[in-house]
Design a protein around this motif. Structure first.
Motif, short mmCIF file in Angstrom:
data_model
loop_
_atom_site.label_atom_id
_atom_site.label_comp_id
_atom_site.label_asym_id
_atom_site.label_seq_id
_atom_site.Cartn_x
_atom_site.Cartn_y
_atom_site.Cartn_z
N ARG A 291 0.80 -1.22 0.00
CA ARG A 291 0.00 0.00 0.00
C ARG A 291 0.83 1.28 0.00
NH1 ARG A 291 -5.25 -1.10 3.25
NH2 ARG A 291 -5.55 -3.22 2.66
N LEU A 292 0.19 2.42 -0.40
CA LEU A 292 0.83 3.74 -0.43
C LEU A 292 0.04 4.77 0.38
CD1 LEU A 292 2.13 4.32 -4.02
CD2 LEU A 292 3.16 5.22 -1.99
N ASP A 293 0.39 6.07 0.26
CA ASP A 293 -0.25 7.11 1.06
C ASP A 293 -0.71 8.29 0.22
OD1 ASP A 293 0.18 9.75 2.80
OD2 ASP A 293 -0.51 8.10 4.05
N TRP A 294 -1.83 8.90 0.59
CA TRP A 294 -2.40 10.01 -0.17
C TRP A 294 -1.54 11.25 -0.07
CZ3 TRP A 294 -5.41 8.74 -3.71
CH2 TRP A 294 -6.21 9.67 -4.35
N ILE B 60 4.74 4.81 -5.01
CA ILE B 60 3.88 4.48 -6.15
C ILE B 60 4.33 3.17 -6.80
CG2 ILE B 60 3.21 5.20 -8.48
CD1 ILE B 60 3.17 8.09 -7.40
N LEU C 226 2.55 0.03 -5.83
CA LEU C 226 1.16 -0.18 -6.24
C LEU C 226 1.07 -1.16 -7.39
CD1 LEU C 226 -0.19 3.49 -6.25
CD2 LEU C 226 -0.64 1.72 -4.56
N VAL D 124 -3.65 6.55 -9.82
CA VAL D 124 -2.82 7.61 -9.25
C VAL D 124 -2.46 8.62 -10.33
CG1 VAL D 124 -0.56 8.14 -8.24
CG2 VAL D 124 -1.91 6.23 -7.35
N GLN E 141 -6.47 5.31 -2.00
CA GLN E 141 -6.16 6.28 -0.94
C GLN E 141 -5.76 5.56 0.34
OE1 GLN E 141 -9.63 8.73 -0.50
NE2 GLN E 141 -9.25 9.85 -2.39
N LEU F 127 -2.33 4.12 -0.05
CA LEU F 127 -1.31 5.16 -0.01
C LEU F 127 -1.03 5.62 1.41
CD1 LEU F 127 -2.33 7.31 -3.11
CD2 LEU F 127 -0.33 5.85 -2.85
#
Length: 167
Positions: free
Chosen positions: A86-89, A114, A117, A125, A156, A159
């Motif tokens: 996972r990633l972050d907003w 990224i 992902l 994204v 989201q 992220l």
């Protein structure tokens, strides 16, 4: 008429949308040489598809659809790896403001996140960073607007988790 006249509108189109194509390449390739190869492959596929382009469709939608399909196909051919984490907003906000003075290390952190992902999540994204509406995203990706909303919410969440791990 000069022999290269039909290609002039295509070259102008590529020149105008080169940043879009380069962003797709940056998201799907870490190595500069791989990015250049992917860029050339995308342009080649756009050239092949150009005679069938229908002006009733938005040119950026057409470009995105081809560029993302080529990038995802290229990535799948190069590697067969499990779906990443996972990633972050916050990273997305950093990317949007990259030209507004973020440090290169923060931008690099964004792209490292990224990279974790999945191929499809990267497409979401990219389209988000390009300020595409849900309607445009749905058209480009060939899914419903409701599906775009659900998938964007999930991206989201991923992220946020990934950025928390990077800190």
């Amino acid at each position: 008429m000069p022999p290269d006249a039909p290609s002039q509108p295509f070259v102008a189109l590529i020149n105008e949308h080169q940043p879009l194509i380069r962003r797709v390449c940056r998201l799907y390739c870490q190595d500069a040489d791989d990015r250049q190869d992917l860029f050339q492959e995308i342009v080649l596929q756009l050239w092949r598809a150009y005679p069938r382009y229908e002006p009733r469709a938005k040119v950026s939608t057409w470009l995105y659809r081809i560029a993302l399909n080529v990038a995802i196909s290229n990535l799948r051919q190069r590697t067969r790896r499990p779906a990443p984490d996972r990633l972050d907003w916050h990273v997305l906000e950093m990317a949007q403001a990259a030209e507004a003075g973020y440090e290169p290390s923060q931008i690099d952190e964004l792209y490292r996140a990224i990279e974790k992902l999945s191929d499809v999540e990267k497409a979401f994204v990219l389209l988000y960073l390009e300020d595409r509406s849900y309607e445009e995203m749905a058209d480009i990706l060939g899914i419903t607007q409701n599906n775009v909303r659900v998938k964007m919410h999930r991206v989201q969440d991923k992220l946020r988790t990934l950025l928390a791990r990077l800190v």
